[in-house]
Design a protein around this motif. Sequence first.
Motif, PDB file in Angstrom:
ATOM      1  N   ALA A  63       0.851  -1.196   0.000  1.00  0.00           N
ATOM      2  CA  ALA A  63       0.000   0.000   0.000  1.00  0.00           C
ATOM      3  C   ALA A  63       0.886   1.245   0.000  1.00  0.00           C
ATOM      4  CB  ALA A  63      -0.926   0.014   1.209  1.00  0.00           C
ATOM      5  N   PHE A  64       0.480   2.239  -0.790  1.00  0.00           N
ATOM      6  CA  PHE A  64       1.265   3.466  -0.928  1.00  0.00           C
ATOM      7  C   PHE A  64       0.380   4.695  -0.854  1.00  0.00           C
ATOM      8  CE2 PHE A  64       3.985   0.326  -2.801  1.00  0.00           C
ATOM      9  CZ  PHE A  64       5.277   0.793  -2.627  1.00  0.00           C
ATOM     10  N   VAL A  65       0.917   5.768  -0.284  1.00  0.00           N
ATOM     11  CA  VAL A  65       0.321   7.086  -0.419  1.00  0.00           C
ATOM     12  C   VAL A  65       0.921   7.672  -1.696  1.00  0.00           C
ATOM     13  CG1 VAL A  65       0.101   9.394   0.569  1.00  0.00           C
ATOM     14  CG2 VAL A  65       0.074   7.381   2.065  1.00  0.00           C
ATOM     15  N   VAL A  66       0.062   8.151  -2.583  1.00  0.00           N
ATOM     16  CA  VAL A  66       0.499   8.718  -3.849  1.00  0.00           C
ATOM     17  C   VAL A  66       0.182  10.206  -3.817  1.00  0.00           C
ATOM     18  CG1 VAL A  66       0.289   8.622  -6.361  1.00  0.00           C
ATOM     19  CG2 VAL A  66      -0.010   6.523  -4.999  1.00  0.00           C
ATOM     20  N   GLU A  67       1.234  11.016  -3.865  1.00  0.00           N
ATOM     21  CA  GLU A  67       1.062  12.472  -3.823  1.00  0.00           C
ATOM     22  C   GLU A  67       1.395  13.068  -5.182  1.00  0.00           C
ATOM     23  OE1 GLU A  67       2.403  14.178   0.212  1.00  0.00           O
ATOM     24  OE2 GLU A  67       3.620  12.374  -0.113  1.00  0.00           O
ATOM     25  N   ILE A  68       0.674  14.095  -5.535  1.00  0.00           N
ATOM     26  CA  ILE A  68       0.928  14.782  -6.799  1.00  0.00           C
ATOM     27  C   ILE A  68       2.122  15.717  -6.631  1.00  0.00           C
ATOM     28  CG2 ILE A  68      -1.481  14.620  -7.531  1.00  0.00           C
ATOM     29  CD1 ILE A  68      -1.697  17.670  -6.860  1.00  0.00           C
ATOM     30  N   GLU A  69       2.706  16.067  -7.761  1.00  0.00           N
ATOM     31  CA  GLU A  69       3.741  17.101  -7.811  1.00  0.00           C
ATOM     32  C   GLU A  69       3.200  18.199  -8.719  1.00  0.00           C
ATOM     33  OE1 GLU A  69       7.858  14.781  -7.032  1.00  0.00           O
ATOM     34  OE2 GLU A  69       7.019  14.488  -9.035  1.00  0.00           O
ATOM     35  N   PRO A  70       2.487  19.147  -8.100  1.00  0.00           N
ATOM     36  CA  PRO A  70       1.782  20.144  -8.913  1.00  0.00           C
ATOM     37  C   PRO A  70       2.726  21.148  -9.576  1.00  0.00           C
ATOM     38  CG  PRO A  70       1.531  20.624  -6.582  1.00  0.00           C
ATOM     39  CD  PRO A  70       2.261  19.323  -6.683  1.00  0.00           C
ATOM     40  N   HIS A  71       2.322  21.560 -10.763  1.00  0.00           N
ATOM     41  CA  HIS A  71       2.955  22.663 -11.471  1.00  0.00           C
ATOM     42  C   HIS A  71       1.958  23.807 -11.358  1.00  0.00           C
ATOM     43  CE1 HIS A  71       6.027  19.989 -13.045  1.00  0.00           C
ATOM     44  NE2 HIS A  71       5.060  19.110 -13.219  1.00  0.00           N
ATOM     45  N   ARG A 114      -0.149  15.339 -12.686  1.00  0.00           N
ATOM     46  CA  ARG A 114      -0.553  13.977 -13.039  1.00  0.00           C
ATOM     47  C   ARG A 114      -1.051  13.274 -11.780  1.00  0.00           C
ATOM     48  NH1 ARG A 114       4.309  10.962 -15.262  1.00  0.00           N
ATOM     49  NH2 ARG A 114       5.230  12.073 -13.533  1.00  0.00           N
ATOM     50  N   THR A 115      -2.099  12.496 -11.930  1.00  0.00           N
ATOM     51  CA  THR A 115      -2.611  11.718 -10.799  1.00  0.00           C
ATOM     52  C   THR A 115      -2.339  10.234 -10.981  1.00  0.00           C
ATOM     53  OG1 THR A 115      -4.808  11.573 -11.784  1.00  0.00           O
ATOM     54  CG2 THR A 115      -4.397  13.403 -10.243  1.00  0.00           C
ATOM     55  N   VAL A 116      -2.214   9.781 -12.221  1.00  0.00           N
ATOM     56  CA  VAL A 116      -1.882   8.392 -12.537  1.00  0.00           C
ATOM     57  C   VAL A 116      -0.981   8.398 -13.754  1.00  0.00           C
ATOM     58  CG1 VAL A 116      -2.771   6.142 -13.291  1.00  0.00           C
ATOM     59  CG2 VAL A 116      -4.070   7.490 -11.648  1.00  0.00           C
ATOM     60  N   CYS A 117       0.074   7.602 -13.698  1.00  0.00           N
ATOM     61  CA  CYS A 117       0.962   7.389 -14.834  1.00  0.00           C
ATOM     62  C   CYS A 117       1.368   5.921 -14.799  1.00  0.00           C
ATOM     63  CB  CYS A 117       2.189   8.293 -14.739  1.00  0.00           C
ATOM     64  SG  CYS A 117       3.426   7.942 -16.010  1.00  0.00           S
ATOM     65  N   ASP A 118       1.017   5.196 -15.844  1.00  0.00           N
ATOM     66  CA  ASP A 118       1.283   3.759 -15.882  1.00  0.00           C
ATOM     67  C   ASP A 118       2.765   3.452 -15.637  1.00  0.00           C
ATOM     68  OD1 ASP A 118       0.108   1.109 -16.335  1.00  0.00           O
ATOM     69  OD2 ASP A 118       1.425   1.066 -18.086  1.00  0.00           O
ATOM     70  N   ASP A 119       3.669   4.200 -16.273  1.00  0.00           N
ATOM     71  CA  ASP A 119       5.106   3.953 -16.099  1.00  0.00           C
ATOM     72  C   ASP A 119       5.552   4.193 -14.660  1.00  0.00           C
ATOM     73  OD1 ASP A 119       5.329   3.299 -18.768  1.00  0.00           O
ATOM     74  OD2 ASP A 119       6.104   5.274 -19.364  1.00  0.00           O
ATOM     75  N   GLU A 120       5.085   5.288 -14.049  1.00  0.00           N
ATOM     76  CA  GLU A 120       5.465   5.596 -12.661  1.00  0.00           C
ATOM     77  C   GLU A 120       4.934   4.530 -11.700  1.00  0.00           C
ATOM     78  OE1 GLU A 120       6.752   8.610 -11.036  1.00  0.00           O
ATOM     79  OE2 GLU A 120       7.225   9.716 -12.855  1.00  0.00           O
ATOM     80  N   PHE A 121       3.692   4.116 -11.888  1.00  0.00           N
ATOM     81  CA  PHE A 121       3.121   3.072 -11.039  1.00  0.00           C
ATOM     82  C   PHE A 121       3.908   1.776 -11.209  1.00  0.00           C
ATOM     83  CE2 PHE A 121      -0.074   6.024 -10.111  1.00  0.00           C
ATOM     84  CZ  PHE A 121      -0.989   5.511  -9.210  1.00  0.00           C
ATOM     85  N   GLY A 142       5.971  -1.180  -8.809  1.00  0.00           N
ATOM     86  CA  GLY A 142       5.335  -2.488  -8.753  1.00  0.00           C
ATOM     87  C   GLY A 142       3.831  -2.438  -8.594  1.00  0.00           C
ATOM     88  N   LEU A 143       3.222  -1.315  -8.995  1.00  0.00           N
ATOM     89  CA  LEU A 143       1.782  -1.121  -8.810  1.00  0.00           C
ATOM     90  C   LEU A 143       1.047  -1.195 -10.146  1.00  0.00           C
ATOM     91  CD1 LEU A 143       1.923   1.898  -6.344  1.00  0.00           C
ATOM     92  CD2 LEU A 143       1.959  -0.547  -5.823  1.00  0.00           C
ATOM     93  N   ASN A 144      -0.153  -1.710 -10.093  1.00  0.00           N
ATOM     94  CA  ASN A 144      -1.018  -1.827 -11.251  1.00  0.00           C
ATOM     95  C   ASN A 144      -1.798  -0.531 -11.432  1.00  0.00           C
ATOM     96  OD1 ASN A 144      -2.793  -2.621 -13.247  1.00  0.00           O
ATOM     97  ND2 ASN A 144      -3.745  -4.246 -12.061  1.00  0.00           N
ATOM     98  N   ALA A 145      -1.679   0.074 -12.607  1.00  0.00           N
ATOM     99  CA  ALA A 145      -2.420   1.305 -12.891  1.00  0.00           C
ATOM    100  C   ALA A 145      -3.453   1.079 -13.987  1.00  0.00           C
ATOM    101  CB  ALA A 145      -1.463   2.421 -13.288  1.00  0.00           C
ATOM    102  N   ARG A 146      -3.804  -0.163 -14.231  1.00  0.00           N
ATOM    103  CA  ARG A 146      -4.807  -0.496 -15.256  1.00  0.00           C
ATOM    104  C   ARG A 146      -6.183  -0.534 -14.593  1.00  0.00           C
ATOM    105  NH1 ARG A 146      -2.251  -0.467 -20.346  1.00  0.00           N
ATOM    106  NH2 ARG A 146      -0.097  -0.936 -19.863  1.00  0.00           N
ATOM    107  N   PHE A 147      -6.765   0.625 -14.421  1.00  0.00           N
ATOM    108  CA  PHE A 147      -8.044   0.748 -13.747  1.00  0.00           C
ATOM    109  C   PHE A 147      -9.180   0.516 -14.751  1.00  0.00           C
ATOM    110  CE2 PHE A 147      -5.075   3.476 -11.356  1.00  0.00           C
ATOM    111  CZ  PHE A 147      -5.039   2.716 -10.197  1.00  0.00           C
TER     112      PHE A 147
END
Length: 175
Positions: free
Chosen positions: A11-19, A28-35, A39-44
């Motif tokens: 389980a992870f806390v995912v924080e944005i890096e706002p511009h 960005r709130t989800v990026c498949d490559d970053e997830f 080791g996280l699945n971003a295929r929602f």
Amino acid sequence: MKFTATPIAGAFVVEIEPHADARGLFARTVCDDEFARHGLNARFVQQSISRSVGRGVLRGMHFQAAPHEEEKLVRVTGGAIWDAILDLRPASPSFRQWFGIELSSHNHAALYIPKGVAHGFQTLTDSAEVLYQMTAPYTPAAERGVLWSDPAFGIAWPLADPIVSARDQSHPLWQ
């Protein structure tokens, strides 16, 4: 995006890096490559929202049973909640442990919840809207829950006298 591991395995806390600029912000709130790098699945495959009216509304603790387990990414789009997860995976190093964090439309944080981990939350504001992104479709026959107040887990909910549905009050105690 910034990924911070929680005491619950996977389980992870995912924080944005706002511009930000004078107009507001973009992030960005989800990026498949970053997830994937974490080791996280971003295929929602499904997204849902819930809106709770009243401070202290408690929803939980919910999960889907095998073979319909799901990973979830939970984010607040309005108001604030105290989000709780509970590890129900017997082979996990964090089995029967819980973790809680405030998620709000102001802090923009999200919580990534792995398969086999129950989820619930309590509203901290008079109204709260929660966005759920799931990696498996909802399957009513696989819906399960454990009692939010089960002393076997001792989850420290922030507000006394929560507003809980009859369904969530009827979840069983852990054996």
